[in-house]
Write an enzyme that holds these catalytic residues in place. Structure first.
Site, PDB file in Angstrom:
ATOM      1  N   HIS A 267       0.813  -1.235   0.000  1.00  0.00           N
ATOM      2  CA  HIS A 267       0.000   0.000   0.000  1.00  0.00           C
ATOM      3  C   HIS A 267       0.839   1.275   0.000  1.00  0.00           C
ATOM      4  O   HIS A 267       0.309   2.348  -0.343  1.00  0.00           O
ATOM      5  CB  HIS A 267      -0.929   0.054   1.220  1.00  0.00           C
TER       6      HIS A 267
ATOM      7  N   GLY B 203      -1.976   2.014   5.093  1.00  0.00           N
ATOM      8  CA  GLY B 203      -2.388   0.657   5.439  1.00  0.00           C
ATOM      9  C   GLY B 203      -1.268  -0.238   5.950  1.00  0.00           C
ATOM     10  O   GLY B 203      -1.029  -1.311   5.384  1.00  0.00           O
TER      11      GLY B 203
ATOM     12  N   ASP C 299      -4.267 -12.852   4.581  1.00  0.00           N
ATOM     13  CA  ASP C 299      -5.548 -12.330   5.061  1.00  0.00           C
ATOM     14  C   ASP C 299      -6.695 -12.662   4.106  1.00  0.00           C
ATOM     15  O   ASP C 299      -7.843 -12.300   4.352  1.00  0.00           O
ATOM     16  CB  ASP C 299      -5.481 -10.817   5.332  1.00  0.00           C
TER      17      ASP C 299
ATOM     18  N   HIS D 267      -6.407  -7.437   0.359  1.00  0.00           N
ATOM     19  CA  HIS D 267      -6.490  -6.012   0.022  1.00  0.00           C
ATOM     20  C   HIS D 267      -5.857  -5.757  -1.351  1.00  0.00           C
ATOM     21  O   HIS D 267      -4.839  -6.379  -1.683  1.00  0.00           O
ATOM     22  CB  HIS D 267      -5.757  -5.186   1.085  1.00  0.00           C
TER      23      HIS D 267
END
Ligand code: ZLS
Ligand code: ZN
Length: 331
Positions: free
Chosen positions: A130, A138, A255, A169
Site C-alpha cells: 500500500h 495501510g 488475510d 487487500h
C-alpha cells in the site's frame, strides 16, 4: 545448509521481525515468530538456505519514494511519535531502520535469485503493497515490492516483470505507481471494495496511457472461497503465459484465508500453495525459474503460519521436481 540441491532462500531474522506495531495493532511484531515456529514444527527450517536482511540504501528507497517522505520517516523514527498516515500506520522508535530492512530483505531475496544462489526465495514480512511514493498507507511504510521492480530494471536490465498479489487487500501502492507502465505485468486477486480498504482495484482498472488494457484486477465478493479463487487464478495463468515475464514477484498475503479478523474472503491455505507451485511451473516454462514470495498481510497467526509455510513448501517441492526431471533427462 550444505545440500546443494536445496535452492530455496528464506530471508528472516530480527532485522525484519522488528517491523510491526504495538498496542493491539493487527500488524504486530509477533507475526514473524508465528511463521518461524510453524516452519520449525514442520521440519522445514533445515531445508532452506537462510539469509538476514540488509538495509536498503537511501538511493534504493528513492527509486520509488520521494526524498521528502524518506526524510519524514527518518525524523519520526527518532521520536516514535505520531502517525505516518491517517491512522493505520503509527510511527515507532526505529521505524526507519525496520522498514528499510524489509525493503533490503526483499532485495536480498531478489538478488539471490538473480545471482543463481537460490532458485526461489521467500521473505515473510515483505509485501508492503500500500505504501505510495509520498506517504505511508495501510500498515506499509516503504513499498518493498515497488523498489524490487526498480532494482531488477536498474541492476539487471530486466524489462518485463510480473507482480502477482493474492492478499485480500488491493495492491494499490504498486498498481498506481506502475499504472502507465506496460512492462510491469500486474495481476491482483482481492476482496472487492464494498466493505474493504482501500476500495480500489475494480476490474475496469486495466492501466493508463500506454498501459491501458494491460493490467489484471480481479475483485471477488466477500465470502469467496477456493472455487472462486481457482476460477480467477486460471485467468492469472493465462495472463502471465501471454505476457512472458522475466521475473515473478508474488505477494501472498494470508488475510485472504477464512478466519482473518479484518477481511472477508474465505480461501484455505491450499490456494496459497497452489499459487506458489503454479508460478514456479510458469517461471520454469518461461526458461528462468525466477520467483520471489513476499508474505504480505495476514492477521490470524495460525493462518499466516500455515499459508506461508505452504508457499515455502511449494517452492521446495518445485525444486525437488526440477531435480527429478534433470535426473530423468540424464539417464
Ligand atoms: O494489505 O480500513 C482502513 C481505514 C480506516 C479504518 C481504520 N482507521 C484506523 C483508519 C481509517 C479506513 N484501513 C485498513 C488498512 C488495512 C491494511 C492491510 C495491509 C495489507 O494486509 C498488507 C500488509 C484497516 N483494517 C483494519 C484496520 N485498518 C485496523 C484495525 C485495528 C486497529 C487498531 C490499530 C489501528 C488503530 C486501532 C487499527 C487498524
Ligand atoms: Zn491485506
Amino acid at each position: 545448509m550444505n545440500d546443494p540441491t536445496c535452492r530455496v532462500l528464506l530471508v528472516s531474522g530480527d532485522e525484519i521481525a522488528r517491523y510491526g506495531f504495538g498496542d493491539g495493532h493487527p500488524f504486530g511484531t509477533d507475526r514473524h515468530e508465528a511463521f518461524m515456529r510453524e516452519l520449525h514444527k514442520r521440519g522445514m527450517d533445515g531445508r532452506v538456505l537462510r539469509a538476514s536482511a540488509r538495509p536498503a540504501t537511501r538511493e534504493e528507497l528513492e527509486w520509488f519514494h520521494l526524498a521528502a517522505y524518506v526524510d519524514l520517516v527518518r525524523e519520526r523514527s527518532v521520536t516514535g511519535h505520531g502517525y505516518l498516515d491517517a491512522g493505520d500506520t503509527p510511527a515507532f522508535r526505529g521505524v526507519y531502520e525496520a522498514a528499510s530492512h524489509v525493503v533490503g530483505g526483499t532485495l536480498t531475496a531478489v538478488e539471490a535469485v538473480m545471482a543463481g544462489t537460490a532458485r526461489r526465495a521467500f521473505i515473510p514480512i515483505g509485501g508492503l503493497h500500500h505504501a505510495a511514493p509520498e506517504r505511508a498507507a495501510g500498515f506499509c511504510v516503504f513499498n518493498d515490492c515497488g523498489v524490487a521492480v526498480h532494482y531488477l530494471r536498474r541492476k539487471h536490465q530486466l524489462k518485463r516483470i510480473a507482480y502477482v498479489d493474492i492478499d485480500a487487500h488491493h495492491g494499490d501502492g504498486v498498481f498506481y505507481a506502475f499504472e502507465d507502465d506496460p512492462d510491469l505485468l500486474f495481476a491482483d486477486l482481492h476482496e472487492d471494495g464494498r466493505y474493504l480498504y482501500p476500495g480500489t482495484g475494480r476490474a475496469e482498472e486495466t492501466g493508463a496511457g500506454p498501459a491501458r488494457g494491460t493490467k489484471l484486477n480481479i475483485p471477488l465478493a466477500p465470502g469467496a472461497e477456493d472455487d472462486e479463487f481457482h476460477l480467477a487464478w486460471a485467468r492469472v495463468e493465462e495472463y502471465l503465459l501471454a505476457g512472458k515475464p522475466e521475473f515473478i514477484l508474488l505477494q501472498c498475503g494470508a488475510d485472504s484465508l477464512a478466519g482473518d479478523p479484518i477481511t472477508h474472503l474465505r480461501f484455505t491455505e491450499a490456494a496459497h500453495a497452489h499459487a506458489a507451485a503454479r508460478l514456479c511451473v510458469i517461471a520454469d516454462e518461461l526458461g528462468h525459474g525466477r520467483v520471489v514470495g513476499m508474505g504480505g498481510g495476514g492477521y490470524n497467526r495460525q493462518n499466516l503460519a500455515r499459508a506461508w509455510t505452504g508457499v515455502v513448501g511449494a517452492f521446495l517441492d518445485s525444486q525437488a521436481q526440477q531435480g527429478s526431471v534433470g535426473e530423468i533427462a540424464a539417464r
